[in-house]
Design an enzyme around this catalytic site. Structure first.
Site, mmCIF file in Angstrom:
data_model
loop_
_atom_site.group_PDB
_atom_site.id
_atom_site.type_symbol
_atom_site.label_atom_id
_atom_site.label_comp_id
_atom_site.label_asym_id
_atom_site.label_seq_id
_atom_site.Cartn_x
_atom_site.Cartn_y
_atom_site.Cartn_z
ATOM 1 N N CYS A 1 -19.831 46.351 -23.774
ATOM 2 C CA CYS A 1 -19.382 47.703 -23.452
ATOM 3 C C CYS A 1 -17.908 47.872 -23.829
ATOM 4 C CB CYS A 1 -19.666 48.041 -21.995
ATOM 5 S SG CYS A 1 -19.648 49.819 -21.675
ATOM 6 N N HIS B 1 -25.082 46.911 -21.200
ATOM 7 C CA HIS B 1 -24.712 45.868 -20.244
ATOM 8 C C HIS B 1 -25.863 44.878 -20.057
ATOM 9 C CE1 HIS B 1 -20.830 47.255 -18.507
ATOM 10 N NE2 HIS B 1 -21.240 48.413 -18.997
ATOM 11 N N GLU C 1 -25.603 41.892 -18.887
ATOM 12 C CA GLU C 1 -25.325 40.914 -17.824
ATOM 13 C C GLU C 1 -26.082 41.221 -16.530
ATOM 14 O OE1 GLU C 1 -22.621 44.264 -16.810
ATOM 15 O OE2 GLU C 1 -23.257 43.312 -18.681
#
Length: 244
Positions: A110, A215, A217
């Protein structure tokens, strides 16, 4: 066996008038559990040696996301949306070149993708508060990170190979800015249906360099796309550690 040690860039946040070096634990967990790495948190901006030592002390660099945006003076853009984090700007924009020059695996997420692009000579644009790429803040946090739109990996690109040849994948979307002018030495690895650049790589470098606008993660252990990204970064970090 000793795990590769990777540097994870922090942001600066102020609580009760006191500045803190901060990072979300989701990044640490993904890097430890999926990439198989040990993680060192790196605050910014730090002295010159702080950046120069990245290449000699670590086996990878991760630039994660944050609510703050890269300040437009770094890419010659018009005034744009905040908030700002000057310390993080300095840390990330100083670290990209030494990391790439040293062959250090680099993963930008990002804001990290945007920092990679700006550090290498590109620019950013504001998508606007009503953009389809913004998260719905009325939803619970876990739902904000669920897949929101398709992206199409480039046919002969690194990302498509990494994802086993998948022609379309679904990703989440929580960003206000995007790449405008692509940096000269970056390659587009994926785009959204509206043309927003969703992933980039740095062909011609000696190591793994990947930036993604979404994202991975948050659901790194469960989402197949996210898991492949973190696994590939971990493999690259392991190879760097073995050669160091």
């Amino acid at each position: 066996m000793t795990r590769p040690l990777v540097a994870l860039a922090c942001t600066t946040e102020t609580w009760d008038g006191v500045p803190h070096a901060a990072v979300r634990s989701a990044y640490v967990k993904a890097l430890e559990d999926v990439s198989g790495c040990a993680v060192a948190l790196i605050p910014g901006p730090g002295p010159a040696w702080h950046i120069d030592d990245l290449a000699g002390r670590f086996d990878g660099l991760v630039l994660g996301g944050h609510e703050s945006n890269v300040a437009p003076e770094h890419y010659g853009g018009p005034p744009g949306p905040g908030p700002r984090d000057p310390d993080r700007d300095t840390l990330a924009l100083r670290a990209v070149h030494p990391a790439i020059d040293a062959g250090l695996p680099l993963l930008g997420i990002c804001r990290g993708l945007q920092e990679l692009n700006v550090a290498l000579g590109g620019s950013l644009r504001d998508l606007g508060p009503s953009s389809a790429h913004r998260e719905d803040l009325s939803l619970p946090r876990d739902e904000q990170y669920l897949p929101a739109h398709d992206v199409r990996p480039a046919e002969d690109g690194m990302l498509r190979r990494l994802l086993g040849g998948e022609g379309t994948v679904r990703v989440n979307s929580l960003h206000q800015q995007a790449i405008d002018r692509l940096a000269p030495h970056l390659r587009v690895e994926a785009t959204a249906p509206d043309g927003v650049i969703e992933a980039v790589s740095a062909p011609g470098t000696d190591s793994f360099v990947l930036g993604v606008q979404w994202h991975p993660e948050w659901y790194a252990a469960d989402d197949p796309v996210s898991r492949q990204i973190f696994h590939a970064f971990g493999t690259a970090a392991e190879k760097h550690a073995a050669a160091r």
